[in-house]
Design a protein around this motif. Sequence first.
Motif, short mmCIF file in Angstrom:
data_model
loop_
_atom_site.label_atom_id
_atom_site.label_comp_id
_atom_site.label_asym_id
_atom_site.label_seq_id
_atom_site.Cartn_x
_atom_site.Cartn_y
_atom_site.Cartn_z
N LEU A 169 0.84 -1.15 0.09
CA LEU A 169 0.12 0.06 0.05
C LEU A 169 0.87 1.34 0.11
N GLY A 170 1.90 1.31 0.61
CA GLY A 170 2.82 2.44 0.98
C GLY A 170 3.40 2.65 -0.48
N ALA A 171 3.93 1.73 -1.10
CA ALA A 171 4.75 1.92 -2.40
C ALA A 171 3.52 2.27 -3.39
N SER A 172 2.60 1.71 -3.43
CA SER A 172 1.34 2.17 -4.60
C SER A 172 0.90 3.53 -4.28
N LEU A 173 0.65 4.06 -3.09
CA LEU A 173 0.31 5.26 -2.73
C LEU A 173 1.38 6.27 -3.20
N VAL A 174 2.67 5.83 -2.91
CA VAL A 174 3.67 6.91 -3.39
C VAL A 174 3.68 7.23 -5.00
N THR A 175 3.25 6.07 -5.48
CA THR A 175 3.42 6.13 -7.07
C THR A 175 2.28 6.50 -7.73
N GLY A 176 1.12 6.38 -7.11
CA GLY A 176 -0.09 6.56 -8.04
C GLY A 176 -1.33 7.28 -7.01
N SER A 177 -0.83 8.13 -6.14
CA SER A 177 -1.82 8.90 -5.31
C SER A 177 -1.45 10.47 -5.21
N ALA A 178 -2.34 11.24 -4.76
CA ALA A 178 -2.13 12.53 -4.60
C ALA A 178 -1.48 12.84 -3.18
N ASN A 179 -1.49 11.64 -2.33
CA ASN A 179 -0.69 12.04 -1.00
C ASN A 179 0.48 10.97 -0.89
N PRO A 180 1.41 11.18 -1.69
CA PRO A 180 2.64 10.19 -1.47
C PRO A 180 3.26 10.15 -0.22
N MET A 181 3.29 11.13 0.50
CA MET A 181 4.02 11.06 1.86
C MET A 181 3.18 10.14 2.82
N ALA A 182 1.93 9.92 2.59
CA ALA A 182 1.16 9.08 3.28
C ALA A 182 1.83 7.55 3.02
N GLY A 183 2.26 7.33 1.80
CA GLY A 183 2.77 6.05 1.57
C GLY A 183 4.19 5.66 2.21
N ILE A 184 4.90 6.72 2.26
CA ILE A 184 6.39 6.80 2.61
C ILE A 184 5.97 6.71 4.17
N ALA A 185 5.12 7.14 4.65
CA ALA A 185 4.96 6.86 6.21
C ALA A 185 4.70 5.45 6.69
N LEU A 186 3.83 5.00 5.69
CA LEU A 186 3.61 3.66 5.87
C LEU A 186 4.93 2.77 5.75
N LEU A 187 5.58 2.86 4.72
CA LEU A 187 6.75 2.41 4.58
C LEU A 187 7.96 2.41 5.60
N ARG A 188 7.87 3.57 6.30
CA ARG A 188 8.75 3.75 7.38
C ARG A 188 8.11 3.01 8.73
N GLU A 189 6.77 2.98 8.72
CA GLU A 189 6.30 2.24 10.08
C GLU A 189 6.70 0.82 9.72
N VAL A 190 6.70 0.17 8.39
CA VAL A 190 7.29 -1.17 8.14
C VAL A 190 8.69 -1.24 8.69
N VAL A 191 9.57 -0.56 8.10
CA VAL A 191 10.96 -0.72 8.73
C VAL A 191 11.03 -0.42 10.14
N GLN A 192 10.36 0.43 10.78
CA GLN A 192 10.59 0.43 12.26
C GLN A 192 10.21 -0.98 12.84
N ALA A 193 9.09 -1.40 12.52
CA ALA A 193 8.73 -2.77 12.91
C ALA A 193 9.71 -3.94 12.62
N ASP A 194 10.11 -3.91 11.31
CA ASP A 194 10.89 -4.82 10.82
C ASP A 194 12.12 -4.12 9.96
N PRO A 195 13.19 -3.94 10.78
CA PRO A 195 14.28 -3.14 10.31
C PRO A 195 14.94 -3.75 8.63
N LYS A 196 14.80 -5.04 8.81
CA LYS A 196 15.25 -5.94 7.67
C LYS A 196 14.34 -6.36 6.65
#
Length: 279
Positions: A169-196
């Motif tokens: 969802l994060g990746a798709s929001l960045v590439t295909g929505s009017a709110n890419p920062m919401a996608g980046i925020a989701l991706l950062r949540e993922v790496v915070q929960a799972d750094p690898k």
Amino acid sequence: MLNTKQIVVVVVVIVMIGALLAQPIKGLVDKDEQNTAAVAEESASSMYTLKSVSELAKQGINASLAQEISTIEQQVVKAEGEDKVSLLQSLANKWEDLAKPIPQGFIYKEIAESTPALEYWVKAGDAFRTGYTNQQDTALASALNKLAIESYQKAVDLDANNLAAKTGLGASLVTGSANPMAGIALLREVVQADPKNLDANKTLGLFSMQSGQFDRAIDRFKTVIEIKADAESYFYLATAYEKIGQKTEAIAAYAKSKEMAADPTLSQYIDRQIEELSK
């Protein structure tokens, strides 16, 4: 040695790297442009169905295989319940073997709608996302991006902590929505929960390159390589090093990419890059 699919990916990396760096992250445009794009995407998504994308995909495959798929499709129309789901899965497997993700996306979407399960929504999103990546038909790419967002959102609604769904969802929001920062925020949540997390780190690395944040891209791709080294990631790492003027590091990363790819097309390109960097 890379398999055929991996070689194709490596060659595409060479072709697409310039386009990646040239394009701003979607959403950094005015509201009128965003609204126009949203209307266009909505219209585009209604143009495509499983039947239409299947017919298009069949044009590029062996006639006997196309007939096998058509036979299963005819059986699907007459089937119900678990029998229909089983036939749809068989159909998805056929397209998987042929490396045709777009029909797969529509198939998994249909399964998910009849058998609501997070697994199928994620599979639908993954297939749509693979389908729109490097898609040359912009109308189709927009439609698939929208469908990916919808599919991943369905999965997140079922389980807000599912990292695969959040990453997609994060990746798709960045590439295909009017709110890419919401996608980046989701991706950062993922790496915070799972750094690898491989997919999230790679995706953030690509977005860092796209936005000109090459130092951050280097950190991301170094993490990716620690998790699972491949020619593509070394290539992007080398490009990021080159962009900030670290020639020695760029040469070393390009050499690793060449070594892992063992592909003549990539090797020739890398040799030229290394020659330029060595001057």
